[in-house]
Design an enzyme around this catalytic site. Sequence first.
Site, PDB file in Angstrom:
ATOM      1  N   LYS A 199     -19.483  41.846  11.914  1.00 18.75           N
ATOM      2  CA  LYS A 199     -20.443  40.970  11.817  1.00 18.75           C
ATOM      3  C   LYS A 199     -21.240  40.987  10.625  1.00 18.75           C
ATOM      4  O   LYS A 199     -21.613  39.696  10.080  1.00 18.75           O
ATOM      5  CB  LYS A 199     -21.016  41.202  13.131  1.00 18.75           C
TER       6      LYS A 199
ATOM      7  N   GLN B 177     -25.341  44.302  21.046  1.00 16.67           N
ATOM      8  CA  GLN B 177     -23.874  44.680  21.377  1.00 16.67           C
ATOM      9  C   GLN B 177     -23.640  45.065  22.516  1.00 16.67           C
ATOM     10  O   GLN B 177     -24.231  46.439  23.036  1.00 16.67           O
ATOM     11  CB  GLN B 177     -23.134  45.457  20.286  1.00 16.67           C
TER      12      GLN B 177
ATOM     13  N   ASP C 161     -26.451  34.902  21.173  1.00 19.67           N
ATOM     14  CA  ASP C 161     -25.387  35.185  22.231  1.00 19.67           C
ATOM     15  C   ASP C 161     -25.145  34.124  23.361  1.00 19.67           C
ATOM     16  O   ASP C 161     -24.214  33.933  24.011  1.00 19.67           O
ATOM     17  CB  ASP C 161     -25.230  36.612  22.935  1.00 19.67           C
TER      18      ASP C 161
HETATM   19  N1  GUN Z   1     -19.298  42.656  23.212  1.00 22.27           N
HETATM   20  C1  GUN Z   1     -18.053  42.199  23.421  1.00 22.27           C
HETATM   21  N2  GUN Z   1     -18.381  40.718  23.286  1.00 22.27           N
HETATM   22  C2  GUN Z   1     -19.341  40.596  23.013  1.00 22.27           C
HETATM   23  C3  GUN Z   1     -20.143  39.622  22.639  1.00 22.27           C
HETATM   24  O1  GUN Z   1     -19.954  38.383  22.514  1.00 22.27           O
HETATM   25  N3  GUN Z   1     -21.416  39.708  22.514  1.00 22.27           N
HETATM   26  C4  GUN Z   1     -22.150  41.060  22.262  1.00 22.27           C
HETATM   27  N4  GUN Z   1     -23.475  41.035  22.361  1.00 22.27           N
HETATM   28  N5  GUN Z   1     -21.400  42.004  22.914  1.00 22.27           N
HETATM   29  C5  GUN Z   1     -20.171  41.686  23.045  1.00 22.27           C
END
Ligand code: GUN
Length: 303
Positions: A61, A105, A128
């Site tokens: 990311k 996350q 998100d």
């Molecule tokens: N962990 C796995 N997929 C995601 C996601 O799309 N967003 C977040 N914040 N954590 C994750």
Amino acid sequence: MSGELAINRAAPIDGKGFAAEVRARVAEHVTRLKADYGITPGLAVVLVGEDPASQVYVRNKGIQTREAGMVSFEYRLPAETPQTDLLTLIARLNADASVNGILVQLPLPGHMDAEAVINAIDPAKDVDGFHVSNVGLLATGQNAMVPCTPLGCLMLLRDRLGDLSGLNAVVVGRSNIVGKPMAQLLVRESCTVTIAHSRTKELAAVCRAADILVAAVGRPKMIPGDWVKPGATVIDVGINRIEEGGKTRLVGDVDFDSAAQVAGAITPVPGGVGPMTIACLLANTLTACCRANNLPEPEGLTA
Ligand code: GUN
């Protein structure tokens, strides 16, 4: 079926290539924001603990955020961090105008209440789309931040099929992250939507009725080709690690080889939906930045 005579009827959907296009469109828009307004979008990613898969995601990311010309803020906190410390950090990021998007996350360590943490994020910065306000806005057809993976699936479907209205869509899986928001988005596109799950009766027959079949259950190769309607568009969200012939490999929730004989189009794993998730995270960060500055939203990068 003879290997030599077998033809893959389905067109593979190139999520990797499409995600690169989305990232390029985001980068182009960011360049214009900087040149015209002196604004640079910023994304803050918070990782609590040392889950290896999460570390890989967070690193990717950060790299892709910078490649798109945005500012990446990364916070790595020890697994034993008290929840109050995380909430204090979130409050600081909420108040920081240089931060347009905040992503915590998941999964969080067991002592934390993930819902309380997510709902502490300013909904306008919740890239998100997990905050309960954004869930409600999406459900009522208002301007929500939309979860990244379903947004990516929708972009692939629109690109492949154009107008989705009137199509039968079956979403297998009812998670808050993928299944439910995916179904909401498809309802908004005027599809006739079924959410199927582990308790669904006659799951094979339900899937066979789908013009659009989205699989998001997290069970390797659960959906065989004979559950797929001829010509259907199949979107496989699953990313499952399996051992085969002494090697580890990634497979989806759909048995690709058999489904590709029947489907009209299908996403491979890897290289299908997966790369779209981070691309849509960047798109959401850009959208949040435009909304925060009362500027027009980027075209083709929102739901
Ligand atoms: N962990 C796995 N997929 C995601 C996601 O799309 N967003 C977040 N914040 N954590 C994750």
